[in-house]
Structure formats: C-alpha cells, structure tokens
Design a protein around this motif. Structure first.
Motif, short mmCIF file in Angstrom:
data_model
loop_
_atom_site.label_atom_id
_atom_site.label_comp_id
_atom_site.label_asym_id
_atom_site.label_seq_id
_atom_site.Cartn_x
_atom_site.Cartn_y
_atom_site.Cartn_z
N LYS A 221 0.82 -1.20 0.00
CA LYS A 221 0.00 0.00 0.00
C LYS A 221 0.86 1.26 0.00
N PHE A 222 2.08 1.12 -0.43
CA PHE A 222 2.97 2.27 -0.40
C PHE A 222 3.81 2.27 -1.68
N LYS A 223 4.50 3.38 -1.91
CA LYS A 223 5.31 3.51 -3.11
C LYS A 223 6.60 2.71 -2.99
N VAL A 224 7.10 2.31 -4.14
CA VAL A 224 8.37 1.60 -4.22
C VAL A 224 9.25 2.30 -5.25
N ALA A 225 10.52 1.94 -5.28
CA ALA A 225 11.42 2.40 -6.34
C ALA A 225 11.63 1.25 -7.31
N ILE A 226 11.59 1.55 -8.61
CA ILE A 226 11.76 0.52 -9.64
C ILE A 226 12.95 0.91 -10.51
N LYS A 227 14.00 0.11 -10.45
CA LYS A 227 15.18 0.33 -11.30
C LYS A 227 15.02 -0.51 -12.55
N THR A 228 15.15 0.12 -13.71
CA THR A 228 15.03 -0.59 -14.98
C THR A 228 16.41 -0.74 -15.61
N ILE A 229 16.71 -1.94 -16.07
CA ILE A 229 18.01 -2.22 -16.71
C ILE A 229 17.76 -2.79 -18.10
N LYS A 230 18.36 -2.19 -19.09
CA LYS A 230 18.16 -2.66 -20.46
C LYS A 230 18.64 -4.09 -20.61
N GLN A 231 17.88 -4.87 -21.38
CA GLN A 231 18.16 -6.29 -21.52
C GLN A 231 19.53 -6.55 -22.13
N ASP A 232 19.99 -5.65 -22.99
CA ASP A 232 21.27 -5.89 -23.66
C ASP A 232 22.48 -5.62 -22.76
N MET A 233 22.24 -5.13 -21.52
CA MET A 233 23.35 -4.91 -20.59
C MET A 233 23.80 -6.21 -19.92
N THR A 234 22.93 -7.22 -19.89
CA THR A 234 23.26 -8.49 -19.26
C THR A 234 22.29 -9.54 -19.77
N ASN A 235 22.67 -10.80 -19.67
CA ASN A 235 21.72 -11.83 -20.10
C ASN A 235 20.84 -12.25 -18.92
N ARG A 236 19.74 -12.89 -19.25
CA ARG A 236 18.72 -13.19 -18.24
C ARG A 236 19.25 -14.14 -17.17
N GLU A 237 20.08 -15.11 -17.57
CA GLU A 237 20.60 -16.09 -16.61
C GLU A 237 21.46 -15.40 -15.55
N ILE A 238 22.34 -14.48 -16.00
CA ILE A 238 23.18 -13.75 -15.04
C ILE A 238 22.31 -12.88 -14.15
N ARG A 342 27.61 -6.82 -10.08
CA ARG A 342 27.48 -8.26 -10.29
C ARG A 342 26.55 -8.56 -11.45
N ILE A 343 25.65 -7.61 -11.74
CA ILE A 343 24.65 -7.83 -12.77
C ILE A 343 25.14 -7.38 -14.14
N ILE A 344 25.87 -6.24 -14.15
CA ILE A 344 26.40 -5.71 -15.41
C ILE A 344 27.71 -6.44 -15.74
N PRO A 345 27.94 -6.82 -16.99
CA PRO A 345 29.18 -7.53 -17.35
C PRO A 345 30.43 -6.77 -16.93
N ASP A 346 31.47 -7.55 -16.54
CA ASP A 346 32.69 -6.95 -16.00
C ASP A 346 33.35 -5.95 -16.94
N ASP A 347 33.30 -6.18 -18.24
CA ASP A 347 34.03 -5.28 -19.13
C ASP A 347 33.47 -3.87 -19.13
N SER A 348 32.25 -3.70 -18.63
CA SER A 348 31.70 -2.35 -18.50
C SER A 348 32.37 -1.58 -17.38
#
Length: 478
Positions: A221-238, A342-348
C-alpha cells in the motif's frame, strides 16, 4: 525409557508491543500484550499460534509482522529498548515533542568495546553514554556501580544522576513500526510479473539504469522504487542468478530489495523507496548541510556498517560514492546499487570504459581493472571526503585522463575545510597506494565510532570492582 535422556528444545514465546489489524487473508489481528509461539520464522512475517489473548481467540494461527513482537523475558520487551539505532536516529527521536529532559532510550551497538549505548535528552541536546560489560558479565557506565542486567542499571539511574543534573525520567516515545515495510515474498516468489508494477515519476538515471517511483499493485500500500536495466546490458541467466544472491543480503544499511522482473525488456529491480534522496544532494542542499560533526560521523559510521556486512559476504560494490547512498527517515543511510556490478558484465567496469567512476576508483582498478574489497575501501575514503566537505566534487580541475598519473605521483585529495586531522588521517589510510595496507571495513567501523563523542558518567567514584574469579567470590560472600 531407562538409560535414555529425553532432550527438549527451548520454547521461545513472543509478546506483541502494539496493536495490529491484519488486512489480507492469513494475517492475524492482535492487541498489544497478546502472546504467541512461533511456528515458522522465515523472513519478515512469522507464522504463529496465539497462546494468550487480549484482543482475539487463543489458539488462532496466522501470519504476523515480526517487528511488532519481542521475545518474552528479554530486554526487547522494555519500552526503553530500541534495538539497532544510529546516533542520529536516537537524537531525532528524543528531540520530538513529548520527550523532555531525562527522556532516554537504550540502543544496541555492534562496536568492539561496548554492546549498548544510553542516549538521554537534556534540554535541547542529547548525551550518549557507553554501557560497558565487565569480565563477569555485569553492566556499568563507570567503575562505581555494576548491575547484573540492564533493567537494574536503568532503575539505578532513575534514582541517581547519570551525570551532574541529569537523571533518567521516562522512556523515549516509540513510533509504531510499519508492517508494509516488510516483504512477505519467499525467495521462490522473488520473480514477479511485469503487470504487477506501475511506473511513475522518474527519479534519476545512470549509465546502466533508470530509476522510477512506482506502485506494486495488489501487494503493498505504499510507493516503491523501480530500477530498470536494459536487456542488452546483461543476459537473463546472469540477472536471475545475481539478483537471487542479492535477495539474501539483509542489513539495515543496505537498500532493501523486494522483487525482480526478468521477463521482457527492460528488466525491473523493485526496492524500497527512501524519501530524502541520495546523500550527495542531502549534503549539498538538504538537511545534511546543517549537520554537525556528530551527525556527519554517524552517516560515515552507517556506511561502514553496511560495507562491513558486504565485506563479510565477499560482495564488492565497485561504485561506492555519496550518490549511491540513500537517506531515509531519521537520517538512516542505505547503500544502493551494491549489486549492480554483479549484474552488469565486468568489461563495462574496466578502466578503458568511459563509464568508470574515475574519481572514486582506486589506482589499481583504474590501471588494471583490478577491483577488490580494498578498492572499495579507497572509494570509501573519497566518500568520507564528500561527507566532510558536504558534497564537494573530488579533484576539482583534474580531468579523468590525468588522474591516474596524479595519484601515482603520491598526490591525494586535500583536507576538507573544518575537517580534523584525525578524520583526514582515516582518508589517507584508505588511499594507501598498497591495497594490502588499507584498513578493512571492520577496522574502519571501529575507527569511525571512536571518533564520535560519548559522555563520561560522573557518578562519585568508588574503589574499582575486582574482576574475574575474585569478583565472583566477593559476590557469593554476600
């Protein structure tokens, strides 16, 4: 049954400190003083049986918010005990209307030399006292009076001054917790459908993500924060693997993660929403610009507490900075983006990337892309500089392209205006060119706390109590 010993497990019973009205199926309504036996303690909502009822039926079973309960027979039952609380939170609570000189609370400490602290209001300020414990387990504020438990200590200072002109009167008024701050989702329900979330106002954006204020339909019943990350920044499994790991991280100084959505583009990470924004703007334009040294050190101490927890979990942040620390009510600090690396690939995050936070990054990470817990310590030194300078940009006038050479020559950020040499020394230790010679966050935690001011108790001195075996003999003699 001759020859066998029947082992019985201890029964832990709990008492409710406030009334609660359950709003969904399975939630149990109760009154303050109801008593329960826990059936299942997982997460923030516990399955309990009511064993003694003031406002309901005995024998009922249901889910209750665990932060409304205290274990029966423990210090948690006491009105004056506030559990984990920072100095700034204690000050803000004690300075609220309804509290007067002598109003007090006891808060828990994770520090090396004391377990609890006593915070007491005196006129328009708050004094803090270390509650120490001796070798036989007795509590004391000084070497004059020793007590077998906290209740006895508090009773004593209702009758004797804790310092000249200051006696304990009534417990600090305690705010009722918010049940909706808790997350009832078990780990296997951590993945949620995109349709459950509604994006609202945009709160900010970075190199890899956008952050929105939002709502979680039908769940909270309260607000939340939603962070959106583009799919091409990481694969779904990672993404799924790493966010599942992040879900297991639980500390009061880490941003609380509620849920994720990894089906569709972009991915969602749903977290708690903190009302005062990030630490950088808080220091520059918000309440933080008016904080005294004690308040600034409290913020630094909260950050070291959160990072010490991550250090114990071997979780590297890689982007620790004031912009990634969020501020909530009573100036509680929460480290954010602690899992983004941990979510974004290391080379970034390699040194050739234009996205690297150069001015917060350790030289070995700039030059070789070598990120460790000790490179996080370097970043904390820069963050401490931000805190003490109230948000000044590090290395003004030095472009990123020249920064590594500047550091390799042994040059460092200069001491902020009105910053003590002791605090600047902590920064310099964080910026040691040799990563192995930098302190750990556990050591920093102790150092920062030792810089904070605790009052000595001024009770008339008596002979120092004998310790160890002799103390027990003396006590038994009476």
């Amino acid at each position: 049954m001759d020859g066998y010993v029947i082992m019985t497990m201890p029964v832990h019973r709990y008492v409710s400190l406030w009334d609660f009205n359950g709003s969904t199926t399975g939630e149990l309504s109760f009154k303050a003083g109801d008593r329960f036996q826990a059936v299942e303690k997982t997460g923030d909502w516990w399955l309990v049986d009511r064993i003694n009822a003031i406002g309901g039926k005995t024998g009922e079973r249901g889910y209750v918010p665990m932060n409304y309960l205290a274990e029966e027979g423990t210090v948690e039952e006491q009105q004056w005990f506030f559990g984990e609380l920072s100095r700034t939170e204690a000050i803000k609570l004690l300075m609220k209307d309804g509290n007067t000189t002598g109003s007090f609370l006891v808060r828990q400490s994770e520090k090396q030399d004391f377990v609890y602290a006593l915070s007491v209001r005196i006129n328009d300020t708050v004094k803090h006292f270390k509650i120490l414990r001796d070798s036989v387990g007795d509590y004391h504020l000084n070497t004059s009076s020793f007590f077998p438990n906290l209740n006895k200590l508090i009773d004593h200072y209702h009758e004797k001054p804790v310092m000249k002109g200051l006696m304990l009167t009534k417990p600090c008024l305690k705010d009722e917790p918010t049940a909706t701050d808790l997350n009832r989702l078990p780990l296997d329900e951590w993945e949620r459908p995109r349709e459950e979330f509604v994006l609202g106002n945009k709160l900010g954006s970075g190199n890899f993500a956008q952050v929105y204020e939002g709502y979680w339909k039908g769940r909270v019943k309260f607000k939340v924060a939603i962070k959106t990350i583009k799919q091409d920044m990481t694969n779904r499994e990672i993404f799924q693997k790493e966010t599942a790991f992040l879900k297991t991280l639980r500390h009061r100084n880490l941003l609380f993660l509620y849920a994720v959505c990894s089906i569709g583009d972009p991915y969602y990470i749903v977290t708690e929403l903190l009302t005062k924004g990030d630490l950088l703007h808080f220091l520059r334009d918000g309440e933080g610009n008016e904080l005294n040294l004690d308040g600034l050190l409290d913020i630094a101490g909260q950050v070291t507490d959160g990072m010490h927890y991550l250090e114990a979990k071997n979780c590297i942040h890689r982007d620790l900075a004031a912009r990634n620390v969020l501020i909530g009510q009573n100036n509680i600090c929460k480290i954010a983006d602690f899992g983004l690396a941990r979510i974004i690939p290391d080379d970034s995050y390699m040194s050739h990337s234009k996205e690297l936070p150069y001015k917060w990054t350790a030289p070995e990470a700039l030059e070789f892309g070598r990120f460790t817990l000790k490179s996080d310590v370097w970043s904390f030194g820069v963050l401490l500089h931000e805190i003490m300078s109230r948000g000044i940009i590090p290395y003004p006038g030095i472009p990123n392209s020249e920064l590594l050479q500047y550091l390799k020559k042994g040059k460092r950020l200069s001491i902020p205006e009105n910053c003590s040499e002791k605090i600047y020394k902590v920064m310099l230790e964080c910026w040691n060119a040799n990563p192995h010679k930098r302190p750990t966050f556990g050591e920093l935690k102790i150092t920062i706390d030792n810089l904070a001011n605790y009052e000595p108790s001024e009770e008339s001195p008596k002979p120092i109590k004998p310790k160890g075996f002799m103390a027990m003999l003396k006590r038994n003699a009476h």
